[in-house]
Structures are given as structure tokens and as C-alpha cells.
Design a protein around this motif. Structure first.
Motif, PDB file in Angstrom:
ATOM      1  N   ALA A 160      41.406  32.048  37.789  1.00 14.09           N
ATOM      2  CA  ALA A 160      41.723  31.645  39.162  1.00 14.09           C
ATOM      3  C   ALA A 160      41.421  32.802  40.102  1.00 14.09           C
ATOM      4  O   ALA A 160      41.749  33.958  39.811  1.00 14.09           O
ATOM      5  N   ALA A 161      40.775  32.502  41.220  1.00  9.88           N
ATOM      6  CA  ALA A 161      40.363  33.546  42.160  1.00  9.88           C
ATOM      7  C   ALA A 161      40.744  33.138  43.579  1.00  9.88           C
ATOM      8  O   ALA A 161      41.028  31.969  43.861  1.00  9.88           O
ATOM      9  N   GLU A 162      40.748  34.116  44.463  1.00 11.21           N
ATOM     10  CA  GLU A 162      41.080  33.891  45.872  1.00 11.21           C
ATOM     11  C   GLU A 162      40.039  34.593  46.738  1.00 11.21           C
ATOM     12  O   GLU A 162      39.735  35.764  46.514  1.00 11.21           O
ATOM     13  N   SER A 209      42.397  37.909  38.832  1.00  9.13           N
ATOM     14  CA  SER A 209      43.027  38.720  37.794  1.00  9.13           C
ATOM     15  C   SER A 209      42.353  38.444  36.450  1.00  9.13           C
ATOM     16  O   SER A 209      42.054  37.303  36.112  1.00  9.13           O
ATOM     17  N   VAL A 210      42.116  39.503  35.696  1.00  8.31           N
ATOM     18  CA  VAL A 210      41.451  39.418  34.398  1.00  8.31           C
ATOM     19  C   VAL A 210      42.377  40.007  33.336  1.00  8.31           C
ATOM     20  O   VAL A 210      42.967  41.078  33.558  1.00  8.31           O
ATOM     21  N   PRO A 211      42.547  39.343  32.193  1.00  6.86           N
ATOM     22  CA  PRO A 211      43.342  39.943  31.118  1.00  6.86           C
ATOM     23  C   PRO A 211      42.776  41.301  30.712  1.00  6.86           C
ATOM     24  O   PRO A 211      41.569  41.541  30.789  1.00  6.86           O
ATOM     25  N   GLU A 212      43.662  42.157  30.271  1.00  6.12           N
ATOM     26  CA  GLU A 212      43.250  43.522  29.969  1.00  6.12           C
ATOM     27  C   GLU A 212      42.188  43.569  28.884  1.00  6.12           C
ATOM     28  O   GLU A 212      41.287  44.424  28.922  1.00  6.12           O
ATOM     29  N   ASP A 213      42.268  42.649  27.918  1.00  5.61           N
ATOM     30  CA  ASP A 213      41.292  42.691  26.829  1.00  5.61           C
ATOM     31  C   ASP A 213      39.919  42.155  27.241  1.00  5.61           C
ATOM     32  O   ASP A 213      38.979  42.195  26.448  1.00  5.61           O
ATOM     33  N   GLN A 214      39.811  41.630  28.475  1.00  3.42           N
ATOM     34  CA  GLN A 214      38.535  41.095  28.938  1.00  3.42           C
ATOM     35  C   GLN A 214      37.913  41.948  30.048  1.00  3.42           C
ATOM     36  O   GLN A 214      36.863  41.611  30.568  1.00  3.42           O
ATOM     37  N   VAL A 215      38.561  43.042  30.418  1.00  2.00           N
ATOM     38  CA  VAL A 215      38.072  43.860  31.528  1.00  2.00           C
ATOM     39  C   VAL A 215      36.692  44.427  31.222  1.00  2.00           C
ATOM     40  O   VAL A 215      35.773  44.387  32.038  1.00  2.00           O
ATOM     41  N   VAL A 216      36.523  44.947  30.005  1.00  2.00           N
ATOM     42  CA  VAL A 216      35.247  45.555  29.649  1.00  2.00           C
ATOM     43  C   VAL A 216      34.129  44.500  29.657  1.00  2.00           C
ATOM     44  O   VAL A 216      33.018  44.747  30.153  1.00  2.00           O
ATOM     45  N   ARG A 217      34.424  43.315  29.159  1.00  2.00           N
ATOM     46  CA  ARG A 217      33.419  42.243  29.133  1.00  2.00           C
ATOM     47  C   ARG A 217      33.009  41.830  30.539  1.00  2.00           C
ATOM     48  O   ARG A 217      31.835  41.628  30.823  1.00  2.00           O
ATOM     49  N   VAL A 218      33.998  41.727  31.443  1.00  2.00           N
ATOM     50  CA  VAL A 218      33.700  41.314  32.814  1.00  2.00           C
ATOM     51  C   VAL A 218      32.890  42.382  33.530  1.00  2.00           C
ATOM     52  O   VAL A 218      31.926  42.097  34.247  1.00  2.00           O
TER      53      VAL A 218
END
Length: 225
Positions: free
Chosen positions: A54-56, A212-221
Motif C-alpha cells: 500500500a502506498a500514498e 512501507s516495505v518489510p525489513e526483509d524486502q528492503v534489499v530487493r526493493v
């Protein structure tokens, strides 16, 4: 013993009939229909995983507009979601006290100018008297100082009048740039202190997408950005 031989044939007959009937009641199961099977060899390169967040959408620049002076809010001409243009009046406060202060400052300028002119005329007369030897040099210097003080008072009064004139103009809240009203923080009738937010304005221009991005997906994003 003869009694047992007489019972055997009926018992044997019942057993044969039961076996015959049970054999006739069983039917062979229908064969399973053939089904088409689709196969695919999966490799690491063909597998894909998608994630949704979800984004704003937010403006890059958002300003909270307020009056530079205190006063009672008389009117607000915009509401939430309204589009405004640069130079548009957004709200007004009661400017009666500000106008009175402006008038008082203007009167102060007039009084200071009169005092300066009088001090200047006196100085000119004392210059002639000093040339004629009727007054001392020290007295002339005192008159010169009085004239300079009167001139300084006039400049001070002018500056004060300019300040009061600006404050009278601050009774109107004007949009500096074009944008969209994102929040309303004050209602007519409310007494506001200087700097109290009245409306928030999202400026026209670039927009940012915040999610917001889960911490385990930050590197992938970050790698996909």
C-alpha cells in the motif's frame, strides 16, 4: 446321526443360493477416463514472485500557511480539496486594531517631522547668531545635536509607520504559490495568535510515492529501483 443327515441338504442349498446371488450382484468397476496432463519444467529463471504494498502519493512540498499577526478570523474562502492560485486571498482577520495602529504611526511621523523642521530652523538662526558673536560655539553645537536627534526621531517614526502599514496588510492571508488545500486548521470566529496554521497547501510540482516495505524486502526493493 440320521437327524443330522436330514438337515445337511437344506443348509447346503441355502449356502449355494447365497453364493450365487452375491456373485450376480457384483459388477466390475468402470475404467478411469483418460486425463490430459500438462507438464512444465520449472527453472529459477522462469519463476517470478510479485509483492504488493500500500502506498500514498504525497506532494514533495507542503506548506502550512498562517497569519503574521494575531487577530480574530473573520472569513475563510477555501475548503479542503480546493485548488488555489498564487495571489488568491485564503482568509481574513479583523484589521480594525491594525488600522488604528497604522493611523497612530502616521501621526507619529507627522509630529516627528514637525519637531525636526523646528530644530532645523533653530539651528540655522543660531548659526547666524554664532557668526555675529552673540552665542558661543558650544551653544551652536548643542543646537546641532538637537537637530540631528530630531532627524533620527523622524527616521524612527517612518520605520515604525512602515511596520504598522505592513501589519495592516497582513490581515489577509494570501497564497504565495498555486496548489491544493490539504487541511483546514481554523474556523471563522476563532482568535488566532501570529503563526497559528490556518490551512495547509500542497504546492503544484513533483509528487512522491511513500510506502512501507518489510525489513526483509528492503534489499530487493532497492535492487529493483
Amino acid at each position: 446321526m440320521p437327524h443330522l443327515l436330514r438337515l445337511a441338504p437344506p443348509l447346503l442349498l441355502a449356502t449355494l443360493l447365497s453364493a450365487l446371488m452375491s456373485g450376480c450382484g457384483k459388477q466390475s468397476a468402470a475404467p478411469e477416463p483418460e486425463r490430459a496432463v500438462r507438464t512444465q519444467l520449472v527453472h529459477a529463471s522462469t519463476a517470478s514472485v510479485s509483492h504488493e504494498y500500500a502506498a500514498e502519493v504525497k506532494p514533495r512540498t507542503e506548506s502550512r500557511l498562517s497569519f503574521r499577526v494575531s487577530g480574530k478570523l473573520l472569513s475563510r474562502t477555501v475548503n479542503l480539496g480546493d485548488t488555489v492560485r498564487a495571489g488568491q486571498v485564503l482568509a481574513r482577520i479583523d484589521a480594525q486594531d491594525l488600522k488604528l495602529a497604522q493611523a497612530a504611526a502616521a501621526a507619529g511621523v507627522a509630529a516627528a517631522r514637525t519637531n525636526r523642521d523646528q530644530a532645523g530652523a533653530d539651528y540655522k538662526r543660531f548659526v547666524d547668531l554664532q557668526r555675529q558673536g552673540f552665542i558661543s560655539t558650544a551653544e551652536l553645537e548643542r543646537r546641532d545635536s538637537a537637530f540631528k536627534a530630531a532627524q533620527a526621531q523622524l527616521e524612527q517614526a517612518k520605520a515604525q509607520a512602515d511596520v504598522q502599514g505592513n501589519q495592516a496588510g497582513y490581515a489577509q492571508l494570501v497564497a504565495d504559490v498555486s496548489g491544493v488545500v490539504t487541511s483546514v486548521n481554523a474556523e471563522p470566529g476563532q482568535v488566532l495568535a501570529a503563526g497559528t496554521p490556518v490551512v495547509s497547501l500542497a504546492l503544484d510540482g513533483p509528487r512522491d510515492i511513500v510506502f512501507s516495505v518489510p525489513e526483509d524486502q528492503v534489499v530487493r526493493v532497492k535492487a529493483a529501483a
